[in-house]
Write a protein that holds these residues in place. Structure first.
Motif, PDB file in Angstrom:
ATOM      1  N   ARG A  17       0.842  -1.194   0.000  1.00 56.17           N
ATOM      2  CA  ARG A  17       0.000   0.000   0.000  1.00 56.17           C
ATOM      3  C   ARG A  17       0.873   1.238   0.000  1.00 56.17           C
ATOM      4  N   LYS A  18       0.731   2.060  -1.037  1.00 55.87           N
ATOM      5  CA  LYS A  18       1.509   3.297  -1.157  1.00 55.87           C
ATOM      6  C   LYS A  18       0.754   4.485  -0.584  1.00 55.87           C
ATOM      7  N   HIS A  19      -0.560   4.397  -0.593  1.00 54.72           N
ATOM      8  CA  HIS A  19      -1.456   5.460  -0.151  1.00 54.72           C
ATOM      9  C   HIS A  19      -2.791   4.779   0.139  1.00 54.72           C
ATOM     10  N   ARG A  20      -3.697   5.445   0.817  1.00 52.05           N
ATOM     11  CA  ARG A  20      -5.002   4.840   1.111  1.00 52.05           C
ATOM     12  C   ARG A  20      -5.738   4.399  -0.151  1.00 52.05           C
ATOM     13  N   LYS A  21      -5.424   5.035  -1.293  1.00 52.26           N
ATOM     14  CA  LYS A  21      -6.146   4.722  -2.519  1.00 52.26           C
ATOM     15  C   LYS A  21      -5.256   4.204  -3.648  1.00 52.26           C
ATOM     16  N   ILE A  22      -3.996   3.860  -3.329  1.00 56.23           N
ATOM     17  CA  ILE A  22      -3.069   3.357  -4.352  1.00 56.23           C
ATOM     18  C   ILE A  22      -2.253   2.207  -3.758  1.00 56.23           C
ATOM     19  N   SER A  23      -2.222   1.070  -4.473  1.00 51.27           N
ATOM     20  CA  SER A  23      -1.443  -0.087  -4.032  1.00 51.27           C
ATOM     21  C   SER A  23      -0.755  -0.757  -5.214  1.00 51.27           C
ATOM     22  N   ASP A  24       0.374  -1.395  -4.935  1.00 52.16           N
ATOM     23  CA  ASP A  24       1.004  -2.312  -5.881  1.00 52.16           C
ATOM     24  C   ASP A  24       0.586  -3.709  -5.450  1.00 52.16           C
ATOM     25  N   ILE A  25       0.065  -4.486  -6.383  1.00 50.08           N
ATOM     26  CA  ILE A  25      -0.395  -5.842  -6.108  1.00 50.08           C
ATOM     27  C   ILE A  25       0.578  -6.810  -6.799  1.00 50.08           C
ATOM     28  N   TYR A  26       1.254  -7.649  -6.033  1.00 49.68           N
ATOM     29  CA  TYR A  26       2.191  -8.630  -6.572  1.00 49.68           C
ATOM     30  C   TYR A  26       1.432  -9.935  -6.791  1.00 49.68           C
ATOM     31  N   CYS A  27       1.416 -10.395  -8.045  1.00 53.99           N
ATOM     32  CA  CYS A  27       0.615 -11.562  -8.408  1.00 53.99           C
ATOM     33  C   CYS A  27       1.441 -12.638  -9.086  1.00 53.99           C
ATOM     34  N   VAL A  28       0.943 -13.857  -8.994  1.00 56.73           N
ATOM     35  CA  VAL A  28       1.517 -14.998  -9.703  1.00 56.73           C
ATOM     36  C   VAL A  28       0.337 -15.796 -10.248  1.00 56.73           C
ATOM     37  N   PHE A  29       0.497 -16.345 -11.432  1.00 55.76           N
ATOM     38  CA  PHE A  29      -0.567 -17.161 -11.988  1.00 55.76           C
ATOM     39  C   PHE A  29      -0.476 -18.570 -11.430  1.00 55.76           C
ATOM     40  N   SER A  30      -1.625 -19.218 -11.281  1.00 58.07           N
ATOM     41  CA  SER A  30      -1.722 -20.478 -10.553  1.00 58.07           C
ATOM     42  C   SER A  30      -1.177 -21.704 -11.276  1.00 58.07           C
ATOM     43  N   ASP A  31      -0.913 -21.624 -12.543  1.00 54.61           N
ATOM     44  CA  ASP A  31      -0.360 -22.761 -13.279  1.00 54.61           C
ATOM     45  C   ASP A  31       1.126 -22.876 -12.953  1.00 54.61           C
ATOM     46  N   VAL A  32       1.512 -23.926 -12.220  1.00 50.86           N
ATOM     47  CA  VAL A  32       2.900 -24.073 -11.768  1.00 50.86           C
ATOM     48  C   VAL A  32       3.886 -24.277 -12.912  1.00 50.86           C
ATOM     49  N   GLU A  33       3.411 -24.717 -14.039  1.00 53.03           N
ATOM     50  CA  GLU A  33       4.297 -24.882 -15.189  1.00 53.03           C
ATOM     51  C   GLU A  33       4.604 -23.535 -15.842  1.00 53.03           C
ATOM     52  N   TRP A  35       3.948 -20.229 -14.183  1.00 60.28           N
ATOM     53  CA  TRP A  35       4.437 -19.430 -13.047  1.00 60.28           C
ATOM     54  C   TRP A  35       4.794 -17.995 -13.416  1.00 60.28           C
ATOM     55  N   HIS A  36       4.042 -17.437 -14.332  1.00 67.12           N
ATOM     56  CA  HIS A  36       4.184 -16.035 -14.754  1.00 67.12           C
ATOM     57  C   HIS A  36       3.909 -15.145 -13.544  1.00 67.12           C
ATOM     58  N   THR A  37       4.766 -14.167 -13.277  1.00 65.29           N
ATOM     59  CA  THR A  37       4.556 -13.237 -12.165  1.00 65.29           C
ATOM     60  C   THR A  37       4.513 -11.808 -12.695  1.00 65.29           C
ATOM     61  N   PHE A  38       3.808 -10.938 -11.966  1.00 70.77           N
ATOM     62  CA  PHE A  38       3.686  -9.554 -12.387  1.00 70.77           C
ATOM     63  C   PHE A  38       3.275  -8.674 -11.217  1.00 70.77           C
ATOM     64  N   VAL A  39       3.405  -7.377 -11.406  1.00 70.25           N
ATOM     65  CA  VAL A  39       2.939  -6.391 -10.434  1.00 70.25           C
ATOM     66  C   VAL A  39       1.872  -5.561 -11.119  1.00 70.25           C
ATOM     67  N   MET A  40       0.765  -5.389 -10.437  1.00 66.96           N
ATOM     68  CA  MET A  40      -0.343  -4.612 -10.959  1.00 66.96           C
ATOM     69  C   MET A  40      -0.571  -3.413 -10.030  1.00 66.96           C
ATOM     70  N   ASN A  41      -0.884  -2.271 -10.596  1.00 70.74           N
ATOM     71  CA  ASN A  41      -1.214  -1.095  -9.792  1.00 70.74           C
ATOM     72  C   ASN A  41      -2.712  -1.039  -9.603  1.00 70.74           C
ATOM     73  N   LEU A  42      -3.131  -0.907  -8.366  1.00 67.90           N
ATOM     74  CA  LEU A  42      -4.543  -0.804  -8.028  1.00 67.90           C
ATOM     75  C   LEU A  42      -4.807   0.614  -7.543  1.00 67.90           C
ATOM     76  N   THR A  43      -5.744   1.298  -8.186  1.00 68.95           N
ATOM     77  CA  THR A  43      -6.103   2.655  -7.771  1.00 68.95           C
ATOM     78  C   THR A  43      -7.587   2.728  -7.479  1.00 68.95           C
ATOM     79  N   PHE A  44      -7.952   3.672  -6.664  1.00 72.05           N
ATOM     80  CA  PHE A  44      -9.325   3.934  -6.278  1.00 72.05           C
ATOM     81  C   PHE A  44      -9.677   5.290  -6.872  1.00 72.05           C
ATOM     82  N   PRO A  45     -10.232   5.333  -8.112  1.00 73.71           N
ATOM     83  CA  PRO A  45     -10.403   6.609  -8.800  1.00 73.71           C
ATOM     84  C   PRO A  45     -11.545   7.493  -8.292  1.00 73.71           C
ATOM     85  N   HIS A  46     -12.708   6.909  -7.997  1.00 72.29           N
ATOM     86  CA  HIS A  46     -13.825   7.737  -7.549  1.00 72.29           C
ATOM     87  C   HIS A  46     -14.917   6.880  -6.908  1.00 72.29           C
TER      88      HIS A  46
END
Length: 84
Positions: A17-33, A35-46
């Motif tokens: 959590r960077k701010h009450r309305k902004i977060s970085d979400i660290y994700c991994v896909f469930s297929d173990v073969e 195993w793609h990983t990524f970071v998604m930005n989550l914002t609360f616009p309105h």
């Protein structure tokens, strides 16, 4: 979310959590073969519908700042205003 490579569902592993309305979400896909990983930005616009709790707190704060005369005037106005 689906992986663009294997169509597996994403799993959130960590939230930064960077701010009450902004977060970085660290994700991994469930297929173990894959195993793609990524970071998604989550914002609360309105807000689409305000919280009833926020409105109640706002009214209480306003009432607490009023003098006794102002409170009585507000009560008189509310008593004489027809309910729609």
């Amino acid at each position: 979310m689906e992986c663009p490579e294997c169509a597996a569902k994403a799993i959130i592993k960590k939230t930064n959590r960077k701010h009450r309305k902004i977060s970085d979400i660290y994700c991994v896909f469930s297929d173990v073969e894959c195993w793609h990983t990524f970071v998604m930005n989550l914002t609360f616009p309105h807000i689409l519908s305000p919280s009833a709790k926020t409105g109640d707190m706002l009214i209480q704060t306003l009432i607490n700042t009023m003098s006794p005369e102002q409170r009585q005037m507000a009560l008189d106005i509310l008593r004489t205003t027809p309910i729609a």
